[in-house]
Each structure stands twice: as structure tokens, then as C-alpha cells.
Design a protein around this motif. Structure first.
Motif, mmCIF file in Angstrom:
data_model
loop_
_atom_site.group_PDB
_atom_site.id
_atom_site.type_symbol
_atom_site.label_atom_id
_atom_site.label_comp_id
_atom_site.label_asym_id
_atom_site.label_seq_id
_atom_site.Cartn_x
_atom_site.Cartn_y
_atom_site.Cartn_z
ATOM 1 N N GLU A 73 25.459 8.110 36.248
ATOM 2 C CA GLU A 73 24.718 7.980 35.010
ATOM 3 C C GLU A 73 23.239 8.084 35.332
ATOM 4 O O GLU A 73 22.860 8.196 36.498
ATOM 5 C CB GLU A 73 25.066 6.673 34.280
ATOM 6 C CG GLU A 73 24.235 5.474 34.622
ATOM 7 C CD GLU A 73 24.472 4.917 36.017
ATOM 8 O OE1 GLU A 73 23.703 4.018 36.398
ATOM 9 O OE2 GLU A 73 25.399 5.357 36.721
ATOM 10 N N LEU A 111 29.083 -0.686 33.414
ATOM 11 C CA LEU A 111 29.945 0.439 33.770
ATOM 12 C C LEU A 111 31.222 -0.043 34.445
ATOM 13 O O LEU A 111 31.239 -1.106 35.080
ATOM 14 C CB LEU A 111 29.227 1.364 34.756
ATOM 15 C CG LEU A 111 28.197 2.356 34.242
ATOM 16 C CD1 LEU A 111 27.492 2.986 35.442
ATOM 17 C CD2 LEU A 111 28.845 3.433 33.393
ATOM 18 N N ASN A 163 32.713 4.129 28.327
ATOM 19 C CA ASN A 163 32.166 4.141 29.682
ATOM 20 C C ASN A 163 30.815 4.857 29.724
ATOM 21 O O ASN A 163 29.785 4.202 29.857
ATOM 22 C CB ASN A 163 33.153 4.704 30.702
ATOM 23 C CG ASN A 163 33.169 3.886 31.980
ATOM 24 O OD1 ASN A 163 32.495 2.863 32.081
ATOM 25 N ND2 ASN A 163 33.957 4.304 32.956
ATOM 26 N N VAL A 164 30.773 6.186 29.646
ATOM 27 C CA VAL A 164 29.487 6.891 29.537
ATOM 28 C C VAL A 164 29.584 7.984 28.476
ATOM 29 O O VAL A 164 30.632 8.611 28.301
ATOM 30 C CB VAL A 164 29.030 7.529 30.867
ATOM 31 C CG1 VAL A 164 28.595 6.477 31.869
ATOM 32 C CG2 VAL A 164 30.085 8.453 31.460
ATOM 33 N N GLY A 201 29.685 5.049 24.893
ATOM 34 C CA GLY A 201 29.449 4.437 26.192
ATOM 35 C C GLY A 201 29.804 2.964 26.234
ATOM 36 O O GLY A 201 30.250 2.367 25.248
ATOM 37 N N TRP A 202 29.577 2.359 27.389
ATOM 38 C CA TRP A 202 29.981 0.981 27.646
ATOM 39 C C TRP A 202 29.253 -0.029 26.758
ATOM 40 O O TRP A 202 29.730 -1.140 26.557
ATOM 41 C CB TRP A 202 29.759 0.628 29.110
ATOM 42 C CG TRP A 202 28.360 0.886 29.620
ATOM 43 C CD1 TRP A 202 27.914 2.011 30.239
ATOM 44 C CD2 TRP A 202 27.236 -0.004 29.554
ATOM 45 N NE1 TRP A 202 26.575 1.895 30.562
ATOM 46 C CE2 TRP A 202 26.139 0.658 30.163
ATOM 47 C CE3 TRP A 202 27.045 -1.291 29.052
ATOM 48 C CZ2 TRP A 202 24.881 0.090 30.268
ATOM 49 C CZ3 TRP A 202 25.782 -1.868 29.150
ATOM 50 C CH2 TRP A 202 24.719 -1.187 29.757
ATOM 51 N N ASP A 206 21.051 4.804 31.353
ATOM 52 C CA ASP A 206 22.156 4.259 32.147
ATOM 53 C C ASP A 206 23.518 4.278 31.466
ATOM 54 O O ASP A 206 24.466 3.675 31.973
ATOM 55 C CB ASP A 206 21.832 2.828 32.594
ATOM 56 C CG ASP A 206 21.631 1.855 31.439
ATOM 57 O OD1 ASP A 206 21.745 2.290 30.272
ATOM 58 O OD2 ASP A 206 21.361 0.671 31.704
ATOM 59 N N ASP A 207 23.649 4.976 30.323
ATOM 60 C CA ASP A 207 24.983 5.120 29.747
ATOM 61 C C ASP A 207 25.310 6.587 29.445
ATOM 62 O O ASP A 207 26.157 6.880 28.612
ATOM 63 C CB ASP A 207 25.155 4.266 28.490
ATOM 64 C CG ASP A 207 24.288 4.715 27.322
ATOM 65 O OD1 ASP A 207 23.378 5.566 27.535
ATOM 66 O OD2 ASP A 207 24.500 4.242 26.194
#
Length: 223
Positions: free
Chosen positions: A66, A146, A165-166, A189-190, A212-213
Motif C-alpha cells: 500500500e 491491514l 483490505n485495500v 479498504g480496511w 495507506d489503504d
């Protein structure tokens, strides 16, 4: 270093998908040719072996990579193709303001959003291919972090983490008349609520954006 990493890919049959956009209230049909799609998002391990480790990201080899931009993703696709002895799919211009896709190339590439949604749905016709808690890491069950790829149930075609998740970069421009060079993101995403983790949800971002996702999944054209 492994000179020929081979990501796990899954055969996706041809089909037809109806795409939709909530902003414009438009729907359109796309015929999708047979292709190959990554069984899960690109992992940190695979990314590091091909492109080198990302700054400030360590450990968790089976976590999805990510913090990668759309440009990072297309450069990775070309690098992986060359290492595998395949024809790169993308002609990347030095100024990074334009890229051309050679649709006849056999190398790795990003899925189109029609390919992505067709692969995600895997012959199902609901908003998701299964109960969300069983198939996806999202805000209610992720612990706001994650998770390793493949930890939730796959869809009927064997693809993991298509939702949650992403978010995943796709090839397509989102709406060039309104958003210029912004590219399509799919999947949720998460950190997302359940309503963002649906097969039809579209998101957009600038191709240089890193967060970050957001990661990506590989595709390949089949002859």
C-alpha cells in the motif's frame, strides 16, 4: 534476489458487466474478454523483490502493498513483465504525463474497471459475492489495520480480497472531462464502512496519490 517472481494468477472467463456511476446516474454495458487476474492484491514481498522496498514500510511480507501511486503500479507492471520475459504493456513517457497501453502485449498490467468488476462479481448479481464479514476486511472487523492477503473467503472464481483490505488502482480514467487525469479505484479498504465495500462502488484519485489503504492487483491479456 529472485529474478523471476511469478504472482498467482486466476483465469477469468469472458462476460458482460453493467457499470454505473452515482454522480452522473449513468449506466453502461461493457463486454469483457477472457483475461487473467491476480488471485489477491500484490503483496509487499512481491513488490519489494521487483521494485525494491518502499520507504517506511517494513515486515509483513503477505500484507498487500500500500502507499503506492497509480504511476508506481504501472511501472511495477512493466518491471515485472521484463523480469518474466514478457512484453511490457505500457509505454511510459519520460515526463510521466502520458502513458500508452499496448493492448496486444502479453505482460502484466492493471485491470480495466470493467475487468475488475466482472472478476469481483464472479457471476453473482448482488452488491457483494458473499456475506461481508466472511469475504472482506473492513472497518467493523479489521481492527483498523491491514491484514494478510487470502485471509477471507474467495469469490466463486477463487479471487481473494476483491472487497476490503485495500482499494485497488484500475487502468481507467475516472471522468476526464471533470477530473482530468484522475484514475479509478475499486474495492474498498480496511478503514471503510460497509457501504464502500460493494462490487459497484467507484472512487477516484490523482495518479500520484499515495495512502495507506490503496494498493493494486495484476492482470494479463490472454490471446
Amino acid at each position: 534476489m529472485d529474478t523471476s517472481p511469478e504472482p498467482e494468477m486466476t483465469d477469468v472467463p469472458p462476460g458482460r458487466v453493467i457499470l454505473s456511476d452515482r454522480r452522473t446516474r449513468r449506466t453502461w454495458a461493457v463486454e469483457v474478454a477472457a483475461c487473467r487476474i491476480g488471485a489477491h492484491p500484490v503483496t509487499r514481498d512481491l513488490y519489494a523483490r521487483v521494485a525494491g522496498p518502499l520507504p517506511d514500510i517494513a515486515g509483513g511480507d503477505r500484507l498487500p502493498v500500500e502507499g503506492v501511486s497509480w504511476w508506481d503500479a504501472v511501472r511495477f507492471c512493466n518491471a515485472l513483465s521484463l523480469r518474466a520475459g514478457l512484453t511490457p504493456a505500457y509505454d511510459l513517457r519520460p515526463d510521466e504525463e502520458a502513458v500508452a497501453w499496448d493492448t496486444s502485449a502479453d505482460g502484466y498490467r492493471l485491470p480495466t474497471e470493467a475487468e475488475w468488476e466482472h472478476a469481483c462479481r464472479a457471476g453473482t448479481d448482488g452488491p457483494r459475492y458473499g456475506p461481508l464479514d466472511d469475504i472482506a476486511w473492513y472497518r467493523d472487523n479489521s481492527g483498523e489495520r491491514l491484514h494478510e492477503v487470502g485471509g477471507r473467503l474467495p469469490n466463486p472464481w477463487g479471487l481473494h480480497d476483491m472487497l476490503g483490505n485495500v482499494w485497488e488502482w484500475c487502468w481507467d480514467l475516472y471522468d476526464s472531462d471533470v477530473y482530468g487525469t484522475y484514475r479509478v479505484l475499486r474495492g474498498g479498504g480496511w478503514f471503510d464502512e460497509h457501504w464502500s465495500c460493494r462490487a459497484s462502488v467507484r472512487r477516484r484519485s490523482h495518479p500520484t496519490f499515495r495512502v495507506d489503504d490503496v494498493g493494486f492487483r495484476l492482470a494479463r491479456t490472454v490471446s
